[in-house]
Design an enzyme around this catalytic site. Structure first.
Site, PDB file in Angstrom:
ATOM      1  N   HIS A 190      -0.528  -4.015  -1.078  1.00 23.09           N
ATOM      2  CA  HIS A 190       0.008  -3.867  -2.438  1.00 23.09           C
ATOM      3  C   HIS A 190       1.259  -2.980  -2.485  1.00 23.09           C
ATOM      4  CE1 HIS A 190      -2.643  -0.178  -2.459  1.00 23.09           C
ATOM      5  NE2 HIS A 190      -1.615   0.308  -3.127  1.00 23.09           N
TER       6      HIS A 190
ATOM      7  N   ASP B 248      -6.284  -5.873   1.917  1.00 18.45           N
ATOM      8  CA  ASP B 248      -5.178  -5.041   1.421  1.00 18.45           C
ATOM      9  C   ASP B 248      -4.473  -4.304   2.559  1.00 18.45           C
ATOM     10  OD1 ASP B 248      -3.414  -3.958  -0.378  1.00 18.45           O
ATOM     11  OD2 ASP B 248      -4.804  -2.455  -1.179  1.00 18.45           O
TER      12      ASP B 248
ATOM     13  N   SER C 271      -1.017   5.575  -0.989  1.00 14.32           N
ATOM     14  CA  SER C 271      -1.528   4.300  -0.479  1.00 14.32           C
ATOM     15  C   SER C 271      -0.915   3.972   0.878  1.00 14.32           C
ATOM     16  CB  SER C 271      -1.212   3.177  -1.460  1.00 14.32           C
ATOM     17  OG  SER C 271      -1.935   3.335  -2.658  1.00 14.32           O
TER      18      SER C 271
END
Length: 396
Positions: A186, A243, A323
């Protein structure tokens, strides 16, 4: 005879008696304290100024004896003496005030900055726990990269707290000396969509990502001299269902410091053990936060809509920009990739999640070699009058 002197003392008109008969003590105290004289005589007419004398009555030897009993050098004896004494008193007061003012700079200049600066206490030794965390950070920090989506050009990492940090700023992990960088899918989703990777494509799609081989990000690494260097990064492979994505940069080997891999097998990680997160929250690179493992085997709902099993929950502060960064154990080994937070505000609420390192270790090698992940599954094919069960790969 009673004589009075009309004086102007400190801006206030006062009537002072020339005769000190029966009032010498009160007159003396009031004279030096600047108070109005007790038992003032009736108010004089406005036209009367200076020395005013009434009818001759009592200016005799007894009054003179009363005056002589006072100290001549201290109190006035006549009205003319009162004028001289007033001038002399005012002159002395003015001289004293001027002397005090002239001495003030010398007194002030005698105080130095050092005189008013408290001494700095020597720092105490670090605890063994603090020293351990510092060592882990110094070892692992060069392996943490800053990843920036190239489709968001013109909006770089934040240098001030009020700066707006766009989505697409994230972190990455140096995987090997070949320049492979692991991050979250993402983080670069916007760049991948630009090259035709649909964000709504089924997670089980077997089609390779159309952005493979394309420049999709800028990656900043810390060199051996401590300086930051930014490189173009191309996509090697991506796995939406977990992811994860792998990038590659053309950086010199001495700027590539891979992390040691740990294990997330049951029994290896325990709730309550220390963990550390390093990343670039809000664009502030190489930010360290610490906490403990708060839970294990959590199902993580990713931003892409997939569910990632076996997630690690931690209370180490994880914010936008973390992230793709590493979650480390107390030995500095990689135990997870930070990927999500549970929060009603968009910032850390003490509930963060990381993809377990065992999942990462099974996905990344496939992305490097084939650009996609092949997971074994049970397939059923039905032909003309023939039923067969065969095992075959299904890309998802």
């Amino acid at each position: 005879m009673h004589c009075y002197q009309l004086l102007n003392w400190a801006g206030t008109s006062r009537i002072m008696p020339c005769s000190l008969h029966s009032q010498r003590s009160s007159f003396a105290s009031c004279w030096f304290q600047g108070h109005n004289v007790q038992h003032k005589p009736p108010k004089l007419p406005p036209s009367h100024r200076g020395h005013v004398c009434g009818p001759v009555a009592t200016c005799h030897a007894h009054q003179q004896q009363q005056v002589q009993e006072l100290q001549p050098d201290t109190l006035p004896q006549t009205c003319s003496d009162s004028k001289q004494y007033s001038r002399r008193y005012l002159l002395r007061a003015a001289v004293g005030a001027a002397a005090a003012v002239s001495l003030w700079p010398a007194v002030a200049s005698a105080v130095t900055v050092e005189d008013v600066t408290p001494a700095i206490a020597p720092s105490g030794p670090l605890t063994s726990g603090e020293q351990s965390i510092i060592t882990i950070f110094n070892t692992a920090a060069p392996a943490v990269a800053s990843v920036f989506d190239v489709t968001l050009m013109g909006r770089g990492p934040s240098t001030i707290p009020e700066a707006d940090v766009p989505e697409g700023n994230g972190s990455g992990i140096v995987w090997d000396k070949s320049g492979h960088i692991v991050t979250n899918y993402h983080v670069i989703a916007s760049a991948l969509a630009k090259f035709g990777a649909s964000p709504n494509a089924p997670l089980s799609s077997s089609a390779p990502n159309p952005a493979v081989g394309k420049r999709v990000a800028l990656v900043t690494l810390q060199g051996p001299n401590g300086l930051q260097q930014t490189y173009d990064a191309v996509l090697v492979g991506a796995d939406r269902s977990r992811d994860l994505a792998v990038l590659q940069v053309s950086a010199p080997a001495d700027s590539l410091t891979p992390l040691m891999l740990g294990s997330s097998e049951p029994g290896v990680l325990r709730v309550g053990q220390l963990c550390l997160a390093i990343g670039n929250p809000f664009g502030f690179d190489k930010t360290l936060t610490t906490g403990v493992i708060s839970g294990l085997n959590r199902d993580i709902r990713s931003q892409l809509g997939s569910t990632i099993p076996g997630g690690i929950q931690t209370d180490a502060a994880i914010n936008p920009g973390n992230s793709g960064g590493p979650l480390l154990d107390s030995s500095g080994r990689l135990i997870g990739v930070n990927t999500a937070i549970f929060t009603p505000t968009g910032t850390s609420a003490g509930v963060g999640f990381a993809i377990p390192v065992d999942t990462v270790a099974s996905v990344v090698p496939q992305l490097i070699t084939t650009g996609r992940v092949l997971r074994p599954s049970l397939g059923v094919q039905v032909g003309k009058g023939i039923s067969a069960v065969s095992a075959g790969p299904v890309c998802c």
